[in-house]
Design an enzyme around this catalytic site. Structure first.
Site, mmCIF file in Angstrom:
data_model
loop_
_atom_site.group_PDB
_atom_site.id
_atom_site.type_symbol
_atom_site.label_atom_id
_atom_site.label_comp_id
_atom_site.label_asym_id
_atom_site.label_seq_id
_atom_site.Cartn_x
_atom_site.Cartn_y
_atom_site.Cartn_z
ATOM 1 C CD GLU A 212 -1.455 -2.304 2.054
ATOM 2 O OE1 GLU A 212 -0.225 -2.567 2.023
ATOM 3 O OE2 GLU A 212 -2.284 -3.012 2.633
ATOM 4 N N GLY A 267 6.799 -2.073 14.478
ATOM 5 C CA GLY A 267 6.040 -1.084 13.706
ATOM 6 C C GLY A 267 5.026 -0.330 14.556
ATOM 7 N NE ARG A 268 2.098 -5.110 17.600
ATOM 8 C CZ ARG A 268 2.695 -6.006 16.836
ATOM 9 N NH1 ARG A 268 2.881 -5.778 15.541
ATOM 10 N NH2 ARG A 268 3.125 -7.148 17.346
ATOM 11 C CD GLU A 353 0.003 -5.568 13.351
ATOM 12 O OE1 GLU A 353 0.976 -4.870 13.645
ATOM 13 O OE2 GLU A 353 -0.590 -5.470 12.259
ATOM 14 C CG HIS A 384 -25.975 10.246 21.533
ATOM 15 N ND1 HIS A 384 -27.221 10.543 22.028
ATOM 16 C CD2 HIS A 384 -25.097 10.976 22.266
ATOM 17 C CE1 HIS A 384 -27.110 11.442 22.997
ATOM 18 N NE2 HIS A 384 -25.833 11.714 23.170
ATOM 19 C CE LYS A 512 1.574 -7.544 5.195
ATOM 20 N NZ LYS A 512 2.897 -7.320 5.770
#
Ligand code: F6P
Length: 558
Positions: A212, A267-268, A353, A384, A512
């Protein structure tokens, strides 16, 4: 301690869980005036109230015994010592080094990583200063006032969430956009709003291979050239944030325009690294340092505070209790602060993850449950939307209510109203409302007996629904840093107790791979594709229909 010790601790908790089952929190509060104070802890500028959980004082002892049986203290030491606790990728996990100065030595393979960290931070600092001062400008000499971060997952969610949360700290005239989805709508939506002459693209990808991000980066470069710029101008408008020098060079960005981080940054967990450059450019480097300092405060708290006063440990234990003993399968993140509207999405990746795993470190299957579903929305919007289910649904959902005492936007009594809701909702979830109370209330309102009988059951709230409250004074960079690190260490602690590897993500690979196989079969420019046969019958049929709809009769193009 052994697996047998862990097993025993679980058994004690299960038995204790059965004892707790008939108890209602409203009675526990009524009986024990000390309860709120007893389950209240502070650290790194944050306050945690975990008294609205279905626990007794002895519950904490049992949960702490479980953490000890899982060798939590030894594993925390191994984390900070740079041991390769991410065993499936043979990597250390040292995002804490990114927010340290020289207080602690973090070593990987016996080598101190702090000189690398500090050198890269110094590069980021001078880059920010040059951009701000107009020393580093675009190809036509204009100041670079617009940042477009192109990245996905950890290379997007953290920086996007932080930039949104810290809007009051944005440098004047600064604009920042985040492009993540390979859906062209995402990039197109941003390109429409920017001027290439004043835009700096940050291509953020740890691996620099993510489909991506690479696609969006190529399209952004193509667009930039189509706006009248030349290849030579690319260096002034494109910067890479990555661990992969080779792939960055292959893309056409040279080493001077690359900010590095290392494989021991997940990464996170990477917003503290070069991946945070969009943050530093947007709120200013000094504020970025404050964000790091807040996270560092929480690191120290996590590392040095006894377990029963340790905020990440306590938050983790409440999660374990709710998930594994009380059977709660979803956990809501409910910030009563619009600035934190991306925080639930950020935590979705961080928690799911990291801990959405069913195989233990030793390769055997987990017994019991791991990460619950994480979701959420800011209050009061969520009230709501899905709170109906939180209050009266058949499933019990646990929640973290998060709120600042003071708002950056004190308009009239807006914030007082927000806080009133922040206090009321967890109280309602805990207390509930009995049938007798509902009937008495309706009677007092003058409702007819028949109607009371018919309607009252629908207005009952079972209560006894668990939640934590996290409060702080104001959402500053420092506090946000501490808040994020609180959850990072919570995730680590839960991973230790579940005996899983919180730092790999093999679960994202299969999809992937399959997308890679299917891609050539999707008609891009109207070419006729042979009837699909390589997949299961459903996928084959969907693929054929999509190709037909894209360029076939169904769309009136043939
Ligand atoms: O979704 C899988 C993942 O590897 C995440 O862990 C990561 O944050 C994201 O993709 C982006 O990866 P990269 O920064 O390498 O482009």
């Amino acid at each position: 301690m052994s697996d047998i010790a862990i097993e025993k601790s679980w058994q004690v908790l299960q038995t204790h869980g059965a004892d707790i089952a008939p108890l209602h929190m409203r009675d526990l509060f009524a009986k024990d005036p000390e309860r709120a104070q007893q389950f209240w802890r502070e650290g790194a500028g944050l306050t945690l109230d975990y008294s609205k959980n279905r626990i007794l004082p002895e519950t904490m002892g049992h949960l702490l015994a479980l953490a000890r049986a899982a060798r939590f203290e030894q594993k925390r030491a191994a984390l900070f010592a740079g041991e390769k606790i991410n065993i499936t990728e043979n990597r250390a996990v040292l995002h804490m080094a990114l927010r340290d100065h020289r207080e602690h030595i973090y070593k990987v393979d016996g080598k101190d990583v702090m000189p690398l960290v500090l050198a890269e931070r110094a590069r980021m600092k001078s880059f920010c200063a040059d951009i701000q001062a107009g020393k580093r400008v675009g190809a036509t000499g204009k100041k670079l006032t617009t940042i477009v971060n192109i990245g996905i997952g950890g290379s997007d969610l953290g920086p996007a969430m932080v930039c949104d949360a810290l809007k009051p700290y944005w440098r004047e005239g600064q604009r920042v956009f985040f492009v993540s989805n390979v859906d062209g709508a995402d990039l197109a939506g941003v390109l429409r709003q920017i001027d290439p002459e004043t835009t700096l693209f940050l291509i953020a990808s740890k691996t620099f291979t993510t489909q991506e991000t690479m696609r969006n980066a190529q399209s952004a470069r193509q667009w930039f050239l189509q706006q009248g710029h030349s290849d030579a101008d690319i260096a002034k408008h494109f910067v890479a944030l990555s661990t992969n020098l080779e792939a960055v060079s292959a893309f056409g960005i040279d080493a001077d325009n690359m900010f590095r981080f290392w494989d021991w940054v997940g990464g996170r967990y990477s917003l503290w690294s070069a991946i945070g450059l969009s943050i530093a450019l947007t709120i200013g480097y000094d504020n970025f340092e404050k964000l790091l300092a807040g996270a560092h405060d929480m690191d120290r708290h996590f590392q040095q505070t006894p377990m029963d006063d340790n905020l990440p440990v306590l938050l983790a234990l409440m999660g374990i209790w709710n998930r594994n003993i009380l059977g709660v399968s979803a956990h809501a993140i409910l910030p009563y602060d619009q600035s934190l509207h991306r925080f639930p999405a950020f935590l979705q990746q961080a928690e799911m993850e990291s801990n959405g795993k069913s195989v233990k470190l030793d390769g055997t299957n987990v017994v019991g449950e791991t990460c619950p579903v994480i979701f959420g929305e800011p209050g009061t919007n969520g009230q709501h939307a899905f709170y109906q289910m939180l209050h009266q649904g058949t499933d019990i959902v646990s929640a973290d209510f998060i709120a600042p005492a003071c708002s950056h936007y004190e308009i009239g009594d807006h914030h007082a109203k927000l806080l009133a809701n922040f206090l009321a909702q967890p109280q309602a979830l805990m207390q509930g409302k009995t049938l007798a109370e509902v009937k008495a209330e309706m009677k007092q309102m003058g409702v007819a007996e028949d109607d009371i009988e018919k309607i009252a059951p629908h207005r009952v709230f079972p209560g006894n629904r668990p939640s934590n409250a996290i409060i702080f004074e104001t959402l500053t960079p420092q506090i946000l840093g501490a808040l994020i690190a609180l959850y990072e260490h919570k995730i680590f602690t839960q991973g230790v107790i579940w005996q899983i590897n919180s730092f790999d993500q093999w679960g994202v690979e299969l999809g992937k791979q399959m997308a890679g196989a299917i891609l050539p079969e999707i008609s891009v420019s109207g070419e006729t594709k042979p009837k699909a046969s390589a997949y299961d019958a459903s996928t084959n049929r969907l693929l054929d229909h999509l190709n037909a709809m894209r360029f076939g009769k169904e769309r009136g193009r043939s």
